[in-house]
Scaffold this motif. Structure first.
Motif, mmCIF file in Angstrom:
data_model
loop_
_atom_site.group_PDB
_atom_site.id
_atom_site.type_symbol
_atom_site.label_atom_id
_atom_site.label_comp_id
_atom_site.label_asym_id
_atom_site.label_seq_id
_atom_site.Cartn_x
_atom_site.Cartn_y
_atom_site.Cartn_z
ATOM 1 N N LYS A 113 0.796 -1.224 0.000
ATOM 2 C CA LYS A 113 0.000 0.000 0.000
ATOM 3 C C LYS A 113 0.830 1.276 0.000
ATOM 4 N N LYS A 114 2.124 1.171 0.262
ATOM 5 C CA LYS A 114 2.938 2.377 0.352
ATOM 6 C C LYS A 114 4.340 2.084 -0.124
ATOM 7 N N VAL A 115 4.948 3.088 -0.783
ATOM 8 C CA VAL A 115 6.335 3.002 -1.236
ATOM 9 C C VAL A 115 7.095 4.211 -0.715
ATOM 10 N N LEU A 116 8.290 3.970 -0.177
ATOM 11 C CA LEU A 116 9.160 5.035 0.310
ATOM 12 C C LEU A 116 10.458 5.031 -0.490
ATOM 13 N N VAL A 117 11.056 6.190 -0.628
ATOM 14 C CA VAL A 117 12.367 6.323 -1.260
ATOM 15 C C VAL A 117 13.310 6.904 -0.215
ATOM 16 N N ASP A 118 14.277 6.109 0.201
ATOM 17 C CA ASP A 118 15.157 6.479 1.315
ATOM 18 C C ASP A 118 14.347 6.853 2.553
ATOM 19 N N GLY A 119 13.277 6.093 2.794
ATOM 20 C CA GLY A 119 12.454 6.300 3.979
ATOM 21 C C GLY A 119 11.477 7.449 3.876
ATOM 22 N N LYS A 120 11.377 8.103 2.710
ATOM 23 C CA LYS A 120 10.496 9.262 2.550
ATOM 24 C C LYS A 120 9.384 8.939 1.550
#
Length: 921
Positions: free
Chosen positions: A177-184
């Motif tokens: 349900k969610k994707v982060l890039v470098d935790g953001k």
């Protein structure tokens, strides 16, 4: 034909499974020990490098006795590199001859680090998969992708990860349900914004996380809120630079696609701008869907696959993230889309009334819709000091649109005689502004483990809709004549809701390894629904229909208090808790001046346990009880006759349903054999589930009303097994198995019916990479569906679906690339006319341009055999329906792309050799 298809699929799966046993492999063996005490060195990292360019040929990890084995090595000159924490690196030259079958290196000794270690460059040999408590971490460098490939292609190669044709990502059967890039966050919560736009070669690791809520991450004590999340960590040398791509294409039948993106990364700062448009059924911003720009060679040209109807879409957005000051981190994004879709659908439905009573509904429909969406997402994190912090997540969206639909329907009785036939038109305009968010305040105390946190959530939403409903229906009378019924109405629906909630948590260490949490929460939800129906007068819709008009307010509030105990041990941790919830429901029918009040009490247990058998093997068990409130549409006591043959009623007497959710997850990766195994078992058992009580009269009119009933459950099991056929990770096999059992309770003409459905899917995939020249992915799957009905055993059904897929890419001299993909689908056991078998084939040829190969020109054909179709079977408690929907079919396109990659002030080639894992020593 059914047997032939089954035999083909089984044969492919069998070939993939036994291929490993058919390969003659060279074996290099050895044993690693300490130079001084002669003790074995377990889990030491061993790599085999080609001398000519230091490319990794194979990586393994020694077992508990320090023994390692490398198989599948080709003749050549290699360097064996051994790395072990606290020891000096060992290098050994190895010459592999054509006649070699076994190279036994015997016992190899490693010396502990000395004072001259600064002169040695330590090689970081990373295993392809690492398993942590709540995270499965994939090393991106261990999974080869095509040059200029996007993240979506990389995900398709990871064991346990599945990417659907529409871009939906599933991990061990659960939707990500969610994707982060470098935790953001990256463009809010839409995973496809990252996976279909960011290049794969900037990623260092892919982390699959069972992510807890922000409050649970702070307290360390589970609150039952877990969602599958992917985090992409960026390579250190890619965190400073500018990269992007621009593409434009045009084809026959006026097909077009244009996309552009630019990304600028500066350490903690991330800026991404994108935009595009197409009429090739790409419903979201994406290069891969636009016209097959999944990599320099094109990758999977999945344009339109998995999408129904014909659509035109324009979209664009911006995402920004940065650390603005010490302790202040901000992420924000804006995205808009404008989509037009036209669709056609035909269906045949068999309604089950009684064991010997049926009706059949044949329908054809067409629709044209326009939808516009705007959304703003933000996240602000502020560390006030070392003891206090604040997280704010505001979200704003606005949607508007209009829809026109037309349908023709005929209903037949048991003898296939016409009962009714009709034609209906619907015109609708709607708008929906929404604002919501959360604010979390966190405080730590001097005493370790003592914390206090408060989480506030808020929201204000509205939905205004105006519809024109027109229909003409003829009903068969007992005397054999037909009665005509005409409907011409305007419906104005105004819905709004306001929510406010707070949850406070206090944690206290009670023993060395135990923590106690006390929590209290309050939530308030106000919902309003005003429905006004007007009949057509002489010139306008000015005659109020009192029987179809209603104003309804609903207030739901609850207080909950809970107690949890978390125990943390070396190998395991567990949380046990219980919540007591007091629910209050006040429903006021303003039109009829009546009020309904409900007061219920729920006890919601919570249990969760994590057990680490070893570094790469763990198991998680969890249970959670949860209350679910009925929707406003289900409560509002006014008929919805927008479809005169299917009238929906509300039920203000509905009670909340209560779900008992259980899950077991097991993850294992063997670093010696490079085998991975993931398994999950989930189940939901529901009390007071809200289901439909449907009544069908002699004229074929259905009336549906929601009611509460218990006895519903579903159980799902999922297994993934992956292993390489050689240590170089160039050839691998993944198999996945899914089984789902569901029991639904429903009512038809006041008779209770139990429907039990079984779904079993077995699939296998094969991946092969030959240097930088050729790569291939093949797959096969068999899907079995079974449905059993307690009241209508004659309607029990069984049917199969079969699928085969092939995806390949070939790099030729001169920068020429050819490739394509083929998907074969066979449906059996359906209604006559829906047992379709079709092959969806896409192909392309491309040529790189310019000195640094930044350009790419490509010719592509989608649906080469012009066979693309969309058929679907729906099995419910009182009916079975087969349907076919309009899809995009064959077209040709010529396109041009330009790639930009500039990191650390240097421009990098985007085509050529491609990424390699190099090691120096």
């Amino acid at each position: 034909m059914k047997r032939r298809v089954l035999l083909t699929v089984v044969s492919v799966i069998a070939i993939l499974t036994i291929a490993r046993a058919q390969t003659k492999q060279l074996q290099i063996t050895g044993r690693l020990i300490d130079y001084s005490n002669k003790e074995p060195l377990p889990n030491a990292a061993v790599a085999l490098l080609e001398v000519k360019d230091s490319v990794i040929a194979a990586t393994v990890v020694a077992d508990a006795k320090g023994v390692f084995s490398i198989t599948g090595t080709k003749p050549g000159h290699y360097i064996l590199v051994v790395s072990y924490m606290g020891y000096q690196q060992l290098n050994r030259n190895i010459q592999v001859q054509d006649t070699s079958r076994l190279i036994a290196l015997g016992t190899l000794t490693l010396k502990r680090k000395g004072l001259t270690l600064n002169e040695v460059e330590i090689v970081d040999i990373k295993p392809p998969i690492t398993i942590k408590e709540d995270t499965v971490e994939y090393n991106a460098g261990s999974f080869k992708t095509r040059e200029n490939a996007l993240l979506e292609e990389l995900l398709k190669k990871l064991p346990g990860i599945q990417v659907e044709k529409d871009g939906t990502i599933k991990a061990n059967g659960e939707t990500v349900k969610k994707v982060l890039v470098d935790g953001k966050p990256f463009f809010g919560d839409d995973p496809k914004m990252a996976t279909r736009n960011l290049p794969a070669d900037i990623v260092d690791k892919i982390q699959l996380i069972d992510r807890k809520s922000d409050q649970a991450q702070f307290t360390g004590i589970a609150d039952g809120e877990i969602e599958k999340t992917l985090n992409f960590t960026i390579k250190p040398d890619r965190k400073k630079g500018v990269f992007g791509r621009a593409s434009v294409g045009y084809g026959n039948d006026e097909r077009f696609a244009v996309n552009a993106s630019m990304n600028r990364f500066r350490q903690t700062q991330q800026l991404s701008i994108l935009g595009g448009g197409n009429n090739t059924n790409n419903t979201g911003f994406s290069f891969s869907d636009g016209f097959g720009f999944n990599g320099g060679g094109g990758g999977k040209g999945g344009t339109g696959a998995g999408s129904t109807g014909l659509s035109r879409n324009w979209n664009g957005g911006i995402n920004y993230s940065d650390n603005l000051a010490k302790g202040l981190r901000i992420t924000g994004s804006y995205f808009m889309s404008d989509m037009q879709r036209e669709n056609e659908r035909r269906s045949e439905r068999e309604n089950r009334h009684k064991p010997d009573s049926f009706s059949y509904v044949n329908s054809n429909s067409a629709s044209l819709s326009n939808n516009r969406n705007h959304r703003i997402n933000a996240r602000i994190e502020y560390d006030i000091d070392s003891f206090h912090s604040l997280i704010i997540n505001p979200n704003i969206s606005y949607s508007s649109g209009d829809n026109f639909s037309e349908s023709r329907t005929t209903t037949l009785n048991n003898n296939r005689d016409t009962v009714n036939n009709g034609r209906s038109l619907n015109k609708t305009t709607a708008s929906s502004p929404n604002i919501n968010g959360t604010a979390l305040f966190r405080k730590k105390f001097d005493k370790k483990g003592r914390t206090f946190s408060t989480n506030v959530n808020f929201g204000a939403n509205s939905n205004d809709r105006e519809s024109i409903n027109q229909s003409q229906t003829s009903y068969l009378q007992r005397n054999g004549s037909f009665r005509n019924d005409t409907l011409d109405q305007k419906v104005i629906q105004e819905n709004s809701s306001k929510t406010l909630g707070v949850r406070m948590s206090y944690t206290e260490p009670v023993f060395t390894d135990r923590f106690l949490e006390l929590n209290y929460g309050y939530s308030y939800n106000f919902n309003s629904s005003n429905r006004s129906t007007y009949d057509k007068g002489k010139e306008d819709y000015d005659l109020l229909n009192d029987s179809l008009t209603n104003a309804f307010n609903n207030v739901y509030s609850n207080h909950q208090a809970g107690l949890s105990l978390m125990t943390q041990k070396l190998r395991y941790n567990y949380t046990l808790g219980v919540n007591l919830q007091f629910n209050n429901l006040d429903s006021r029918n303003i039109t009829k001046d009546s009020t309904l009040q409900q007061h219920t009490v729920n006890i919601s247990p919570l249990a969760q346990m994590n057990y680490n058998f070893s570094k790469n093997r763990r198991m998680r068990l969890s249970y959670r009880g949860q209350t679910q409130q009925p929707t406003l549409e289900q409560l509002q006591p006014v008929p919805d006759n927008s479809n005169p043959l299917f009238v929906r009623l509300g039920n203000p007497d509905l009670k909340p349903s209560f779900n008992n959710n259980l899950s077991v997850n097991y993850n294992n990766f063997d670093p010696v054999s490079m085998r991975s195994f993931f398994a999950s078992l989930t189940g939901t058992f529901t009390l007071n589930k809200i289901v439909n009580n449907t009544a069908i009269n002699d004229q074929g009119i259905q009336t549906s009303k929601p009611v509460n009933v218990s006895g519903n459950y579903n159980v799902n099991a999922y297994m993934v097994n992956g292993f390489p056929l050689n240590k170089q990770q160039k050839t691998s096999i993944n198999s996945n198995t899914y089984a789902g059992l569901t029991r639904d309770v429903s009512f038809l003409n006041n008779q209770k019916n139990f429907t039990q459905t079984l779904n079993i899917t077995q699939g296998a995939s094969f991946n092969y990479v030959y240097k930088e020249v050729f790569d291939l992915a093949a797959g096969a799957n068999v899907n079995y569906n079974r449905a059993r009905f307690s009241n209508n055993k004659d309607n029990n059904t069984n049917y199969f679906n079969y699928g085969l897929s092939l995806d390949f890419n070939l790099n030729l001299p001169g920068g020429v690339i050819i490739g394509g993909d083929i998907d074969y689908t066979a449906n059996t056991g359906r209604t006559e006319g829906y047992n379709l078998q079709y092959t969806l084939a896409n192909a392309f040829v491309s040529k790189t341009l310019f000195k640094a190969k930044q350009g790419l020109i490509k010719f592509q054909v989608f649906d080469l055999f012009n066979q693309n179709v969309s058929v679907n079977r729906t099995v419910m408690d009182n009916y079975t329906e087969d349907s076919e929907t309009k899809v995009l079919q064959r077209y040709f396109m010529v396109s041009f792309s330009y790639f930009l990659n500039r990191f650390g002030g240097k421009a990098l080639k985007v085509a050529g050799e491609g990424p390699r894992n190099k090691m120096r020593f």
